[in-house]
Design a protein around this motif. Structure first.
Motif, PDB file in Angstrom:
ATOM      1  N   HIS A  56       0.863  -1.186   0.000  1.00 27.55           N
ATOM      2  CA  HIS A  56       0.000   0.000   0.000  1.00 27.55           C
ATOM      3  C   HIS A  56       0.900   1.237   0.000  1.00 27.55           C
ATOM      4  CE1 HIS A  56      -2.733   3.046   1.485  1.00 27.55           C
ATOM      5  NE2 HIS A  56      -3.728   2.219   1.305  1.00 27.55           N
ATOM      6  N   ASN A  87      -9.201   5.926   4.465  1.00 27.76           N
ATOM      7  CA  ASN A  87      -9.250   4.943   3.406  1.00 27.76           C
ATOM      8  C   ASN A  87      -9.808   5.520   2.106  1.00 27.76           C
ATOM      9  OD1 ASN A  87      -8.695   2.402   2.440  1.00 27.76           O
ATOM     10  ND2 ASN A  87     -10.783   1.673   2.819  1.00 27.76           N
ATOM     11  N   ARG A  95       0.024  18.961  -0.011  1.00 26.70           N
ATOM     12  CA  ARG A  95       0.883  18.542   1.105  1.00 26.70           C
ATOM     13  C   ARG A  95       0.602  17.101   1.517  1.00 26.70           C
ATOM     14  NH1 ARG A  95       2.978  18.057   6.606  1.00 26.70           N
ATOM     15  NH2 ARG A  95       1.360  18.559   8.125  1.00 26.70           N
ATOM     16  N   GLY A  96       1.656  16.335   1.626  1.00 27.51           N
ATOM     17  CA  GLY A  96       1.493  14.938   2.007  1.00 27.51           C
ATOM     18  C   GLY A  96       1.138  14.052   0.834  1.00 27.51           C
ATOM     19  N   HIS A 145      -1.981  16.960   6.487  1.00 27.45           N
ATOM     20  CA  HIS A 145      -1.190  16.053   5.671  1.00 27.45           C
ATOM     21  C   HIS A 145      -2.133  15.059   5.005  1.00 27.45           C
ATOM     22  CE1 HIS A 145       1.539  12.813   4.643  1.00 27.45           C
ATOM     23  NE2 HIS A 145       2.554  13.584   4.917  1.00 27.45           N
ATOM     24  N   SER A 146      -2.375  15.248   3.704  1.00 25.44           N
ATOM     25  CA  SER A 146      -3.406  14.434   3.060  1.00 25.44           C
ATOM     26  C   SER A 146      -3.047  12.963   2.998  1.00 25.44           C
ATOM     27  CB  SER A 146      -3.722  14.960   1.667  1.00 25.44           C
ATOM     28  OG  SER A 146      -2.752  15.846   1.213  1.00 25.44           O
ATOM     29  N   GLY A 147      -1.762  12.666   2.984  1.00 26.78           N
ATOM     30  CA  GLY A 147      -1.380  11.267   2.969  1.00 26.78           C
ATOM     31  C   GLY A 147      -1.834  10.556   4.227  1.00 26.78           C
ATOM     32  N   ALA A 148      -1.582  11.189   5.342  1.00 26.07           N
ATOM     33  CA  ALA A 148      -1.985  10.601   6.621  1.00 26.07           C
ATOM     34  C   ALA A 148      -3.500  10.493   6.703  1.00 26.07           C
ATOM     35  CB  ALA A 148      -1.458  11.456   7.762  1.00 26.07           C
ATOM     36  N   GLY A 202      -3.264   2.145  -3.026  1.00 22.17           N
ATOM     37  CA  GLY A 202      -3.009   3.010  -1.894  1.00 22.17           C
ATOM     38  C   GLY A 202      -2.767   4.447  -2.292  1.00 22.17           C
ATOM     39  N   ARG A 203      -2.820   4.696  -3.580  1.00 24.09           N
ATOM     40  CA  ARG A 203      -2.554   6.033  -4.082  1.00 24.09           C
ATOM     41  C   ARG A 203      -3.802   6.636  -4.708  1.00 24.09           C
ATOM     42  NH1 ARG A 203       2.924   6.891  -4.673  1.00 24.09           N
ATOM     43  NH2 ARG A 203       3.710   4.962  -5.547  1.00 24.09           N
ATOM     44  N   THR A 231      -8.470   8.515  -0.969  1.00 19.69           N
ATOM     45  CA  THR A 231      -7.393   9.423  -1.319  1.00 19.69           C
ATOM     46  C   THR A 231      -7.872  10.657  -2.062  1.00 19.69           C
ATOM     47  OG1 THR A 231      -7.074   8.350  -3.444  1.00 19.69           O
ATOM     48  CG2 THR A 231      -5.844   7.467  -1.569  1.00 19.69           C
ATOM     49  N   ASP A 232      -9.060  10.571  -2.603  1.00 21.44           N
ATOM     50  CA  ASP A 232      -9.576  11.659  -3.426  1.00 21.44           C
ATOM     51  C   ASP A 232      -8.757  11.865  -4.681  1.00 21.44           C
ATOM     52  OD1 ASP A 232     -11.849  12.339  -2.017  1.00 21.44           O
ATOM     53  OD2 ASP A 232     -10.748  13.618  -0.630  1.00 21.44           O
ATOM     54  N   LEU A 280      -4.790   7.564   4.854  1.00 25.67           N
ATOM     55  CA  LEU A 280      -4.578   6.284   5.517  1.00 25.67           C
ATOM     56  C   LEU A 280      -5.695   6.001   6.535  1.00 25.67           C
ATOM     57  CD1 LEU A 280      -2.653   3.966   5.511  1.00 25.67           C
ATOM     58  CD2 LEU A 280      -1.327   5.086   7.284  1.00 25.67           C
TER      59      LEU A 280
END
Lengths: 348, 348
Positions: free
Chosen positions: A50, B59, A114-115, B50-53, B115-116, B61-62, B56
DNA sequence: CTGTTAGCGCCTTCAG
DNA sequence: CTGAAGGCGCTAACAG
């Protein structure tokens, strides 16, 4: 049925998640029996890591973002193609964000990155450096291509717009044209202003009178502005357009007005998008290697990113500005005597 | 100096991270004093989530991904533009991945998207449905646009290529052309095959002989194939090209051979990319609303994604195939008598 | 209305 | 060479 996680793999292989991670990332050493057990489990569960979760741990996403004002026309699509090539070569992904009418929207777009990305290429001409840096949380590597005259604190790339414009006008003058009009781009656009300034300088130097019209960098606006110019009575004998799209609009307007290009009025564009050599007459224009520029941009950005990861060995000395000098490509629309048809169709 | 986290904000505002999260996401209720304290701290620290966090946790990502074989030519860039428009409208991002020469590379690209992205639009014509589904871990929503004849298990969009090709040939026949050649796309490409089949059917129905040449969907290949055809002695009086790029190559080849289009040989293309109306003579072609198709694709994909999030109310009944029917646009290159110049330059 | 506490899925010291 | 445990930054129950 949810996707398998690293834990599922570990369990099935009878090892710890750490070992699974090791064989998958290639970091650390793993004994052969362990490695094969892991690979087997990965296969069996058709496990795929992931990347979002991985990014959170490693603090790198392997994607670069590009913020652009628009996606119209060949200029941007060629640019993106160049960026995509470089990304692929470097094993990264490209995330695009366009249609930013004003600075606020663009700033929001930047923040929302960001991120999600390791670095950003910014082309939004509306953003000044103040808004830009304030939109950047922490130190996100950025490469500026918005033409603005920055404080020189950020790495940037720019086209020598004024120089190109002067070259265009001088070429027309050398061909004997005297009533050279300029159909410029939108007033708010830096590149448009620079090209217009180059035109004005060259005209002043030759002691001629400027003839100005305004467009929006689109073909339709070039058509409209040129039509108005031709209908105004004082027919110019040459038009230097702010970009190729408007130049093509000019070509059509001339044709529709019952005039001929280049015989009655010559036309010169800017950018040398692929279509420029396909229209009739072939468009004389200022070539810039758009694809190469896009590629170079992500290469520089990635270098910047990696420099940052390496705990910056030294202060950002690399914050230089790279200038692209456009090259005049003579085709038929300017009326140069030497121009040959060159209908090779060699575009890929 | 690292970027501020939600914890920093909470601390500075003297509240818990949960409250910060609440005011930022808009979920739950927050008392006014708390809200303003949080906002203040956000401002002071110039905090950006932080969009990555976030992804996660939530669930989602947009972002939607698009896998394409290539980025050459106007077709793909217009398609991407349409997708970008829709993404923006829906508050999503677009991540592009191209240049997949073969199925293995494309499969790898798809895997690396896990995951992306929340969903995928796939245009790689090399991927068959088997490889495709095996590359998809878990249940990632996918919209297929690779033209292949799938098992009908995945939502998909496709162009009626055969029908369009028949329309083109019938139009040429109606105009009195008899020696109609086809410059087709690459053999491995499904769309190319379908267009060729449509051509063959229409020719057979009219009891004529097919004349076949092969290209690669590029302008250069269209030029080469047409040149060879014209040099072969049996000069056709019409050429139906597999796409516009090759049709334009044909136009140039005809011109270079000292022949005239449409007088000596008529030309019809496929796609109606923007350039088609700009070349001289204007290219008669089969219009498909490329931008609209791109937009529609992400709209459908997003609908699919949201259906999945809503704990799928019912089984995937929506896995239907949407067929785009191309529309014949008559310009000058086919030699139709009614054709008017139409040099409006109305493109934006 | 607010704070505490688990995770999301993965990587990465740190012991063993 | 391997496993256990902490944490990346954030959201989401669940109690207060």
């Amino acid at each position: 049925m949810k996707a398998a996680t690293i834990r599922d793999v570990a369990e099935r292989a009878g090892v710890s998640v750490a070992s699974v991670s090791r064989v998958l990332t290639g970091a650390g050493v793993v004994a052969e029996p362990t490695r094969s057990k892991v690979l087997e489990a990965v296969e069996a569960l058709s496990y795929v890591p992931h990347s979002g979760a991985r990014s959170l741990s490693t603090n790198r996403t392997d994607v670069v973002g590009v913020i652009l004002p628009d996606l119209f026309g060949e200029f941007f699509s060629e640019l993106i193609r160049g960026m995509d090539v470089a990304c692929r070569q470097q094993g990264r992904h490209l995330i695009v964000s366009s249609s930013h009418d004003d600075a606020a929207v663009a700033a929001a777009a930047i923040r929302s990155m960001r991120g999600r990305v390791d670095g950003l290429i910014v082309l939004s001409p509306h953003l000044d450096s103040g808004e830009l840096t304030s939109s950047l949380s922490g130190r996100l590597p950025v490469l500026l291509m918005n033409g603005a005259d920055l404080d020189g604190q950020q790495p940037s790339m720019a086209v020598d717009n004024a120089g190109g414009a002067r070259a265009a006008v001088e070429h027309l003058l050398a061909l004997g044209r005297r009533q050279i009009a300029h159909v410029g781009g939108p007033a708010g656009n830096v590149e448009a202003r620079q090209r217009k300034q180059g035109y004005l300088d060259a005209i002043a130097l030759a002691d001629h009178e400027p003839i100005l019209a305004q467009g929006e960098f689109t073909q339709a606006s070039g058509f409209a502005a040129t039509s108005a110019l031709l209908a105004s009575g004082q027919t110019p004998d040459a038009i230097f357009a702010g970009n190729d799209a408007m130049a093509i609009g000019a070509l059509l307007a001339i044709q529709e007005a019952g005039l001929r290009c280049p015989d009655d009025v010559a036309v010169v564009g800017f950018d040398d998008v692929p279509i420029a050599e396909l229209v009739r007459p072939g468009l004389t224009t200022l070539n810039i290697d758009i694809v190469g520029m896009g590629r170079r941009a992500v290469e520089r950005l990635i270098a910047e990113i990696e420099r940052g990861e390496a705990a910056q060995p030294q202060a950002a000395n690399d914050a230089d500005r790279e200038i692209i000098v456009p090259r005049l490509v003579v085709r038929q629309s300017c009326g140069a005597p030497t121009s040959t048809p060159s209908l090779s169709g060699e575009r890929p």
